[in-house]
Motif scaffolding. Structure first.
Motif, PDB file in Angstrom:
ATOM      1  N   GLU A 142      12.969   3.389   0.340  1.00  0.00           N
ATOM      2  CA  GLU A 142      12.223   4.300  -0.780  1.00  0.00           C
ATOM      3  C   GLU A 142      11.437   3.390  -1.542  1.00  0.00           C
ATOM      4  N   PRO A 143      10.083   3.833  -1.911  1.00  0.00           N
ATOM      5  CA  PRO A 143       9.185   2.956  -2.491  1.00  0.00           C
ATOM      6  C   PRO A 143       9.883   2.440  -3.925  1.00  0.00           C
ATOM      7  N   VAL A 144       9.550   1.029  -4.088  1.00  0.00           N
ATOM      8  CA  VAL A 144       9.844   0.421  -5.168  1.00  0.00           C
ATOM      9  C   VAL A 144       9.503   1.230  -6.702  1.00  0.00           C
ATOM     10  N   GLY A 145       8.106   1.636  -6.623  1.00  0.00           N
ATOM     11  CA  GLY A 145       7.726   2.282  -7.889  1.00  0.00           C
ATOM     12  C   GLY A 145       6.327   1.915  -8.247  1.00  0.00           C
ATOM     13  N   VAL A 146       5.895   1.541  -9.322  1.00  0.00           N
ATOM     14  CA  VAL A 146       4.803   0.799  -9.746  1.00  0.00           C
ATOM     15  C   VAL A 146       4.559  -0.427  -9.648  1.00  0.00           C
ATOM     16  N   VAL A 147       3.475  -0.632  -8.905  1.00  0.00           N
ATOM     17  CA  VAL A 147       3.391  -2.281  -8.590  1.00  0.00           C
ATOM     18  C   VAL A 147       2.404  -2.781  -9.607  1.00  0.00           C
ATOM     19  N   GLY A 148       2.375  -4.052 -10.088  1.00  0.00           N
ATOM     20  CA  GLY A 148       1.222  -4.711 -10.819  1.00  0.00           C
ATOM     21  C   GLY A 148       0.661  -5.796  -9.903  1.00  0.00           C
ATOM     22  N   ALA A 149      -0.545  -5.837  -9.773  1.00  0.00           N
ATOM     23  CA  ALA A 149      -1.192  -6.800  -8.901  1.00  0.00           C
ATOM     24  C   ALA A 149      -2.028  -7.664  -9.439  1.00  0.00           C
ATOM     25  N   ILE A 150      -2.117  -9.024  -9.358  1.00  0.00           N
ATOM     26  CA  ILE A 150      -3.009  -9.779  -9.867  1.00  0.00           C
ATOM     27  C   ILE A 150      -3.688 -10.546  -8.652  1.00  0.00           C
ATOM     28  N   VAL A 151      -5.106 -10.285  -8.735  1.00  0.00           N
ATOM     29  CA  VAL A 151      -5.950 -11.035  -7.666  1.00  0.00           C
ATOM     30  C   VAL A 151      -7.070 -12.089  -7.913  1.00  0.00           C
ATOM     31  N   PRO A 152      -7.169 -13.334  -7.209  1.00  0.00           N
ATOM     32  CA  PRO A 152      -7.883 -14.141  -7.623  1.00  0.00           C
ATOM     33  C   PRO A 152      -9.434 -13.949  -7.181  1.00  0.00           C
ATOM     34  N   TRP A 153     -10.430 -14.983  -7.423  1.00  0.00           N
ATOM     35  CA  TRP A 153     -11.879 -14.681  -7.418  1.00  0.00           C
ATOM     36  C   TRP A 153     -12.259 -15.312  -5.822  1.00  0.00           C
ATOM     37  N   ASN A 154     -11.443 -15.801  -5.031  1.00  0.00           N
ATOM     38  CA  ASN A 154     -11.901 -16.209  -3.909  1.00  0.00           C
ATOM     39  C   ASN A 154     -12.330 -15.412  -2.819  1.00  0.00           C
ATOM     40  N   SER A 155     -11.304 -14.403  -2.607  1.00  0.00           N
ATOM     41  CA  SER A 155     -11.600 -13.415  -1.565  1.00  0.00           C
ATOM     42  C   SER A 155     -11.036 -12.075  -2.102  1.00  0.00           C
ATOM     43  N   PRO A 156     -11.687 -11.498  -3.435  1.00  0.00           N
ATOM     44  CA  PRO A 156     -10.912 -10.573  -4.215  1.00  0.00           C
ATOM     45  C   PRO A 156     -10.601  -9.255  -3.523  1.00  0.00           C
ATOM     46  N   LEU A 157     -11.538  -9.072  -2.740  1.00  0.00           N
ATOM     47  CA  LEU A 157     -11.245  -7.439  -1.951  1.00  0.00           C
ATOM     48  C   LEU A 157     -10.523  -7.431  -0.779  1.00  0.00           C
ATOM     49  N   SER A 158     -10.462  -8.525  -0.176  1.00  0.00           N
ATOM     50  CA  SER A 158      -9.498  -8.723   0.966  1.00  0.00           C
ATOM     51  C   SER A 158      -7.920  -8.975   0.475  1.00  0.00           C
ATOM     52  N   LEU A 159      -7.973  -9.716  -0.559  1.00  0.00           N
ATOM     53  CA  LEU A 159      -6.600  -9.844  -1.073  1.00  0.00           C
ATOM     54  C   LEU A 159      -6.133  -8.670  -1.781  1.00  0.00           C
ATOM     55  N   LEU A 160      -6.988  -8.063  -2.336  1.00  0.00           N
ATOM     56  CA  LEU A 160      -6.438  -6.776  -2.920  1.00  0.00           C
ATOM     57  C   LEU A 160      -5.948  -5.782  -1.871  1.00  0.00           C
ATOM     58  N   MET A 161      -6.605  -5.824  -0.733  1.00  0.00           N
ATOM     59  CA  MET A 161      -6.272  -4.688   0.314  1.00  0.00           C
ATOM     60  C   MET A 161      -5.018  -5.278   0.846  1.00  0.00           C
ATOM     61  N   TRP A 162      -4.745  -6.465   1.031  1.00  0.00           N
ATOM     62  CA  TRP A 162      -3.381  -7.290   1.614  1.00  0.00           C
ATOM     63  C   TRP A 162      -2.414  -6.599   0.613  1.00  0.00           C
ATOM     64  N   LYS A 163      -2.602  -6.201  -0.389  1.00  0.00           N
ATOM     65  CA  LYS A 163      -1.562  -5.582  -1.196  1.00  0.00           C
ATOM     66  C   LYS A 163      -1.410  -3.951  -1.358  1.00  0.00           C
ATOM     67  N   LEU A 164      -2.722  -3.792  -1.219  1.00  0.00           N
ATOM     68  CA  LEU A 164      -2.789  -2.079  -1.481  1.00  0.00           C
ATOM     69  C   LEU A 164      -2.304  -1.459  -0.362  1.00  0.00           C
ATOM     70  N   ALA A 165      -2.698  -1.699   1.025  1.00  0.00           N
ATOM     71  CA  ALA A 165      -2.499  -1.228   2.107  1.00  0.00           C
ATOM     72  C   ALA A 165      -0.928  -1.001   2.284  1.00  0.00           C
ATOM     73  N   PRO A 166      -0.306  -2.122   2.364  1.00  0.00           N
ATOM     74  CA  PRO A 166       1.305  -1.896   2.551  1.00  0.00           C
ATOM     75  C   PRO A 166       1.952  -1.137   1.426  1.00  0.00           C
ATOM     76  N   LEU A 167       1.680  -1.345   0.144  1.00  0.00           N
ATOM     77  CA  LEU A 167       2.341  -0.558  -0.948  1.00  0.00           C
ATOM     78  C   LEU A 167       2.048   0.970  -0.700  1.00  0.00           C
ATOM     79  N   LEU A 168       0.673   1.325  -0.234  1.00  0.00           N
ATOM     80  CA  LEU A 168       0.446   2.749  -0.168  1.00  0.00           C
ATOM     81  C   LEU A 168       1.330   3.353   1.054  1.00  0.00           C
ATOM     82  N   ALA A 169       1.534   2.360   1.848  1.00  0.00           N
ATOM     83  CA  ALA A 169       2.479   2.887   3.050  1.00  0.00           C
ATOM     84  C   ALA A 169       3.735   3.264   2.541  1.00  0.00           C
TER      85      ALA A 169
END
Length: 490
Positions: A142-169
């Motif tokens: 079952e999903p953990v629930g609400v996730v808070g993410a903090i992403v850096p400036w070096n590859s912001p979009l990729s590192l956001l997607m690395w979190k977003l895609a699995p947590l959406l699944a």
């Protein structure tokens, strides 16, 4: 006069200003000019975002099946694929990375969404054999629930997607705080998530330039897990803040990765891997191969090739496809890199190439190779996050492994040899979450990525990443209906 684009934050189903109306500007590292204005959020805005994410978990998104989540993720992948080049330009403008790098990263984003969409409808539990045949026992993820993410400036979009895609699944909802240096692409992704039909509150973006904003997100009691990418020092504070209310954490932190070159290696291939590992992204990547651990027999030959190649690297406008290395992302980073090299020279190291700002000035720093480095030197121990390669010499296999492991980090490592036995033997002994043999800095959505030690814990990408965002529930079912009063003997 420079034209500035004004953005608003995404919270729930609305595009909003910060609660107190404050804004700040983000600067193009190449031109030094402000090009976008975004809200400067505070704790009150975090409250609103977490409330919206919580509502999503108890509403439409929380009731969605894995099949429905997968459908929406694939639709978002289509939208991102359509706009990949636009997103790449925005990222290069915000953080100074080469368009050839951001284009490749943006084109890969749909792969992450489609891979994890394929997992969303397959998160099945298992039936566990029972000691008592009167019971059926099974598990649910079952999903953990609400996730808070903090992403850096070096590859912001990729590192956001690395979190977003699995947590959406997994079925979670996200509140993300992008770096104050690179807030734009997270907001642009949220715009595309809205277009793709993700329910309100599934992806919330709060932008701000104060440390207070990140602390408020980490400490919020409604956040059940924190996913952080950044420095070890901040990562420790994130873990402590989350632990105060027993939220889980995944931490993808720094690295001081070694590339180990044995005398039987293909030196031309090794040069390509070493150059890509340290000078790509101007060295501003957590998995940068910043330590070259080279056998004494080939050190001179390899260095000669490396210096010759470093001399030809074209520094320039990140949006110019002919540029091979762009500027550092901000003034603070330039000062940090400069300080590391200056202190290394004072400590007895020698600069074989580079070692300062090039003639074009700005936030550029030359591709730099530093030799005569001892394993205990600061430049061999601390993450620089810039285009600086430290060269360390070894003579035996055991010594190479000892030098490569002589760091508190454990994120990546490269092994260069044509001896297949040695390659595997050394790879098994290196303390790193990712080891490449005769290659470097390769990633894929289906391969776990993460480190150990001061490089953090948890994994991004692969099925392991989805497990990070789920809880396992055991369900016991009485099949016989003969449960009796525990206080009666008969």
């Amino acid at each position: 006069m420079t034209t500035r684009t004004e953005y608003r934050m995404r919270i729930g189903d609305m595009w909003v200003e910060a609660a107190d109306g404050r804004r700040f500007e983000t600067t193009n590292p190449f031109t030094g000019q402000a090009w976008a204005s975004v809200p400067d959020a505070g704790p009150e805005d975090v409250d609103r975002a977490v409330e919206a994410a919580t509502a999503a978990m108890t509403g439409e998104w929380g009731q969605a099946t894995g099949f429905e989540r997968a459908r929406l993720m694939r639709k978002l992948a289509d939208v991102v694929e359509r706009d990949a080049e636009e997103l790449a330009v925005l990222e290069s403008t915000d953080n100074g990375k080469l368009i050839r790098e951001t284009s490749g990263q943006a084109r890969a984003l749909p792969d992450w969404l489609r891979y994890f969409a394929g997992i969303a409808d397959k998160l099945q539990g298992e039936v566990i054999p029972a000691q008592n045949p009167d019971f059926l026992i099974y598990t649910r993820h079952e999903p953990v629930g609400v996730v808070g993410a903090i992403v850096p400036w070096n590859s912001p979009l990729s590192l956001l997607m690395w979190k977003l895609a699995p947590l959406l699944a997994a079925g979670c909802a996200l509140v993300v705080k992008p770096s104050e240096y690179t807030p734009v692409t997270a907001l642009e992704l949220a715009r595309r998530a809205e277009e793709a039909g993700l329910p309100p509150g599934v992806l919330n973006v709060v932008t701000g330039q104060s440390n207070e904003l990140g602390r408020a997100l980490v400490a919020h009691p409604g956040v059940r897990q924190v996913a952080f990418t950044g420095s070890p020092g901040v990562g420790i504070k994130v873990a402590q803040g989350a632990a105060a209310h027993l939220a889980r954490t995944t931490l993808e932190l720094g690295g001081k990765s070694a590339q180990v070159v044995f005398p039987d290696a293909d030196l031309e291939a090794a040069v390509n891997g070493i150059i890509a590992g340290i000078f790509a992204a101007s060295g501003q990547t957590c998995v940068a191969g910043s330590r070259l651990v080279v056998h004494a027999d080939v050190e001179e030959a390899l260095l000669e090739r490396l210096v010759a190649r470093a001399r030809t690297i074209a520094l320039g406008d990140p949006l110019d496809p002919s540029s091979e290395m762009g500027p550092l992302a901000n003034e603070s980073q330039l000062k940090t890199v400069t300080g590391f090299v200056e202190r290394a020279i004072a400590d007895g190291a020698r600069v074989a190439h580079g070692g300062g700002a090039p003639a074009l000035g700005g936030l550029f720093y030359q591709p730099t190779i530093v030799t005569d480095v001892r394993p205990d030197m600061e430049i061999a121990q601390e993450e620089i996050f810039g285009p600086v390669l430290s060269v360390l010499r070894f003579r035996t296999e055991d010594e190479a492994i000892r030098i490569a492991n002589a760091t508190r980090y454990g994120l990546g490592a490269g092994v260069w040899t044509n001896d297949v036995r040695k390659a595997h033997r050394v790879a098994h002994q290196l303390r790193a979450g990712n080891v490449w043999i005769n290659a470097y800095r390769m990633v894929a959505p289906n391969v776990p990525f993460g480190g150990n030690g001061h490089s953090g814990w948890g994994r991004e990408s692969g099925i392991d990443a989805v497990r990070e965002y789920t809880d396992t529930k055991a369900v016991w079912v009485d099949l016989a209906g003969n449960t009796r009063d525990p206080f009666r003997l008969n």
